[in-house]
Design an enzyme around this catalytic site. Structure first.
Site, PDB file in Angstrom:
ATOM      1  N   ARG A 100      -1.759  -3.914  -6.350  1.00  0.00           N
ATOM      2  CA  ARG A 100      -0.478  -3.236  -6.096  1.00  0.00           C
ATOM      3  C   ARG A 100      -0.684  -1.774  -5.696  1.00  0.00           C
ATOM      4  O   ARG A 100       0.280  -1.001  -5.589  1.00  0.00           O
ATOM      5  CB  ARG A 100       0.395  -3.333  -7.361  1.00  0.00           C
ATOM      6  CG  ARG A 100       1.884  -3.177  -7.118  1.00  0.00           C
ATOM      7  CD  ARG A 100       2.704  -3.630  -8.311  1.00  0.00           C
ATOM      8  NE  ARG A 100       2.263  -3.029  -9.550  1.00  0.00           N
ATOM      9  CZ  ARG A 100       2.667  -1.845 -10.027  1.00  0.00           C
ATOM     10  NH1 ARG A 100       3.551  -1.131  -9.346  1.00  0.00           N
ATOM     11  NH2 ARG A 100       2.213  -1.385 -11.161  1.00  0.00           N
ATOM     12  N   LYS A 101      -1.927  -1.392  -5.442  1.00  0.00           N
ATOM     13  CA  LYS A 101      -2.234  -0.014  -5.010  1.00  0.00           C
ATOM     14  C   LYS A 101      -1.984   0.110  -3.509  1.00  0.00           C
ATOM     15  O   LYS A 101      -2.897   0.290  -2.700  1.00  0.00           O
ATOM     16  CB  LYS A 101      -3.680   0.337  -5.345  1.00  0.00           C
ATOM     17  CG  LYS A 101      -3.976   0.365  -6.834  1.00  0.00           C
ATOM     18  CD  LYS A 101      -5.445   0.668  -7.093  1.00  0.00           C
ATOM     19  CE  LYS A 101      -5.768   0.664  -8.576  1.00  0.00           C
ATOM     20  NZ  LYS A 101      -7.212   0.909  -8.840  1.00  0.00           N
ATOM     21  N   THR A 102      -0.712   0.020  -3.144  1.00  0.00           N
ATOM     22  CA  THR A 102      -0.315   0.042  -1.743  1.00  0.00           C
ATOM     23  C   THR A 102       0.440   1.328  -1.412  1.00  0.00           C
ATOM     24  O   THR A 102       0.812   2.086  -2.303  1.00  0.00           O
ATOM     25  CB  THR A 102       0.575  -1.173  -1.428  1.00  0.00           C
ATOM     26  OG1 THR A 102       1.661  -1.204  -2.373  1.00  0.00           O
ATOM     27  CG2 THR A 102      -0.213  -2.474  -1.536  1.00  0.00           C
TER      28      THR A 102
END
Length: 304
Positions: free
Chosen positions: A150-152
């Protein structure tokens, strides 16, 4: 992991996109042309065609987004390659591949150009690295899933997750509502893994999996005893993962629980990921496939 992977064929992935996705296109176009289009005044609405070129090796990804950008600018696009195709091979026209023909008023072509190229280059870069890593893992014998994180980029998650999917990876959870993932901060705040899992199960219902990040076999045992569906072995060494995963599988299968999943994450890159390969692991997750990824180089040139 530098080799370019073979073309992919996932079918029409645009059917996965939510109804709201097209609203983002308006925001992107408004950001690029917030007031007057001076260059558009210069070229006017004379009909033109332009070729979309891939100029570096990669995998085409992001086609639905490009299509919508082009359409919003009053143009049409005819693709010469499929999404997931390998392009930009040094053996292909000196390293260039004609990917599509875009037609419409000159002003519209130039309004769409930079926004479409930026989205395409980023999405294709993610797909390219994702599939290269997946190809290397398969060659090393890994049969499980490669997943993103989820490191977007805020406001761009849909495109980045889409690129992972085109590249062959699992998107993992798309957002906080997609799965219950209890990390160290959740456990520390709640007081224990057992209490954190109990609280999650009280509200998550039957349809959501519960995953717990653990730092040791003992913590994994506590999570599984509390009813977790997935345990994430976080920041283990490659050898440590193999020992812990095999031990957990043997111990909990003997207890009648063989349905749980084991995930490995934490600092995995192309330099070390193969050291974690073992088929007691169900999921290898890493932000390496979508953070700091080189873009694939595309250009749009009006034919003359």
């Amino acid at each position: 992991m530098s080799s370019i992977p073979v073309p992919l064929d996932h079918g029409d992935l645009s059917a996965l996109l939510p109804p709201s996705w097209k609203e983002q296109i308006n925001a992107w176009l408004a950001e690029d042309t917030p007031s007057f289009d001076y260059g558009g005044f210069v070229v006017g609405d004379v009909p033109r065609t332009a070729t979309l070129w891939a100029k570096s090796p990669g995998i085409v990804a992001g086609v639905p987004f490009v299509n919508e950008i082009v359409e919003r600018c009053g143009c049409t696009i005819e693709w010469k390659v499929k999404e997931g195709a390998r392009v930009g091979s040094p053996d292909d026209n000196g390293g260039k591949t004609a990917c599509a023909i875009v037609s419409g008023p000159a002003r519209g072509l130039l309004l769409a150009e930079r926004v479409a190229l930026n989205v395409l280059a980023r999405c294709a870069g993610i797909a390219t690295r994702t599939h290269a890593v997946l190809t290397a893992l398969r060659a090393a014998g890994y049969k499980g899933r490669l997943a993103g994180t989820r490191k977007t980029t805020p406001g761009f998650r849909l495109v980045e997750k889409y690129g992972m999917l085109v590249g062959g990876a699992d998107m993992h959870r798309v957002d906080l509502s997609a799965m219950v993932m209890l990390k160290d901060n959740h456990v520390w705040s709640r007081g224990s893994i057992t209490d954190a899992v109990k609280a999650a199960k009280s509200v998550a219902g039957f349809s959501l999996k519960i995953e717990v990040e653990v730092q040791s076999e003992e913590e994994a045992d506590e999570a599984l005893a509390a009813g977790a569906d997935v345990v994430m072995l976080d920041n283990f060494t490659g050898d440590g993962v193999k020992v812990a995963a095999a031990s957990l599988r043997q111990r909990w299968t003997a207890k009648g629980n063989s349905a749980f999943l084991i995930e490995v994450s934490g600092g995995l890159t192309s330099d070390n990921i193969e050291a974690y390969v073992c088929n007691d692991i169900d999921i290898i997750s890493t932000s390496y496939i979508h953070q700091g990824v080189p873009h694939v180089d595309f250009s749009l040139k009006i034919n003359h």
